[in-house]
Enzyme design. Structure first.
Site, PDB file in Angstrom:
ATOM      1  N   GLU A 126       0.805  -1.394  -0.107  1.00 40.66           N
ATOM      2  CA  GLU A 126       0.073  -0.004  -0.059  1.00 40.66           C
ATOM      3  C   GLU A 126       0.838   1.480   0.067  1.00 40.66           C
ATOM      4  O   GLU A 126       0.600   2.149  -0.662  1.00 40.66           O
ATOM      5  CB  GLU A 126      -0.876  -0.108   1.128  1.00 40.66           C
TER       6      GLU A 126
ATOM      7  N   ASP B  64       0.752   3.650  -3.194  1.00 39.02           N
ATOM      8  CA  ASP B  64       0.531   5.077  -2.982  1.00 39.02           C
ATOM      9  C   ASP B  64       1.406   6.052  -3.826  1.00 39.02           C
ATOM     10  O   ASP B  64       1.055   7.082  -4.371  1.00 39.02           O
ATOM     11  CB  ASP B  64       0.287   5.630  -1.554  1.00 39.02           C
TER      12      ASP B  64
ATOM     13  N   ASP C 154      -7.139   1.180   0.525  1.00 41.79           N
ATOM     14  CA  ASP C 154      -5.941   0.584   0.836  1.00 41.79           C
ATOM     15  C   ASP C 154      -5.540  -0.486  -0.222  1.00 41.79           C
ATOM     16  O   ASP C 154      -4.247  -0.624  -0.621  1.00 41.79           O
ATOM     17  CB  ASP C 154      -5.677  -0.003   2.310  1.00 41.79           C
TER      18      ASP C 154
ATOM     19  N   GLU D 240      -4.412   0.777  -3.751  1.00 38.29           N
ATOM     20  CA  GLU D 240      -3.127   1.054  -3.644  1.00 38.29           C
ATOM     21  C   GLU D 240      -1.992  -0.015  -3.757  1.00 38.29           C
ATOM     22  O   GLU D 240      -1.153  -0.078  -4.169  1.00 38.29           O
ATOM     23  CB  GLU D 240      -3.054   2.030  -2.347  1.00 38.29           C
TER      24      GLU D 240
END
Length: 246
Positions: free
Chosen positions: A61, A65, A134, A137
């Site tokens: 994650e 991101d 989450d 990502e």
């Protein structure tokens, strides 16, 4: 006990089939399927299966991101050449915010693929917005590690970029100001907007607006309000003028 074992085997096979279906639908396949599975593994699942070498998706994650911000930034930088740094930042924030990521995850059916602990499952974790964001990502992170940045961009070209181009985030984009600045900078004439059509019942109207530059039509846009229609018309005008100069 034997029944529980059979149920677990069935659940495992179901998840594996779902992961394969996802890859088929996207048109690419992971070389390391463990990375794909990790992207959908919540920490609550790891906590309940300590004897097995499962890893949760939190590190993926973190990586995803950063990769998402970079690829979205690159797309916006190339796509909207007249946007200021502040406008680009505002638009990127709207695209990578939690509600947007949740909508992308839901479109792909990510919720059903998540590996959750029983407690998290019982409290509705599979539909929890933060958890879904989450996972999206983490998926980006796993795809980047397995296939590289070009494959991430190819994925976003399927799922995210068309929505940006179609104006899904136009509520944070002031195309009218961009068009006005461009015209003033070039000294090329006067911008005017005109409503061409109003259709639909009062509670669900649709407006069609046209934008002209010194009488020459540059773009036509639709929207639920005059303002929205004008914004879409200005967006079309910017695209037209950009294409004209390239």
């Amino acid at each position: 006990m034997r029944r529980n074992g059979k149920e677990k085997d069935l659940n495992t096979r179901t998840k594996e089939n779902q992961f394969k279906e996802l890859q088929h639908s996207l048109g690419f396949f992971f070389e390391n399927e463990k990375l794909l599975k990790q992207a959908f593994t919540h920490s609550s699942y790891v906590n309940e299966h300590r004897r097995k070498p499962f890893e949760d998706n939190e590190r993926l994650e973190f990586l995803g991101d950063a990769v998402l911000e970079l690829t979205i930034s690159q797309f916006l930088f190339k796509r909207y050449s007249s946007m200021s740094e502040g406008e680009l930042t505002k638009l990127r924030a709207a695209i990578v915010c939690e509600p947007s990521l949740v909508s992308f995850a839901n479109e792909l059916g990510f919720g059903k693929l998540i590996l959750l602990g029983k407690g998290e499952e019982m409290t509705g974790g599979r539909e929890r917005p933060a958890l879904l964001a989450d996972v999206f990502e983490a998926f980006i992170g796993s795809l980047y590690l397995d296939q590289g940045i070009d494959k991430v961009i190819e994925f976003l070209e399927q799922i995210v970029f068309p929505k940006i181009s179609a104006g899904a985030f136009s509520h944070v984009m002031d195309f009218k100001s961009q068009l006005q600045e461009l015209v003033q900078r070039d000294g090329s004439g006067v911008i005017e907007y005109r409503v061409l059509q109003e259709k639909g019942p009062a509670h669900n109207k649709e407006f069609v607006s046209k934008v002209t530059l010194s009488g020459e039509e540059l773009g036509v846009g639709t929207g639920r309000s005059k303002k929205e229609a004008e914004q879409h018309a200005a967006q079309k005008a910017l695209e037209f003028l950009k294409a004209k100069t390239t």
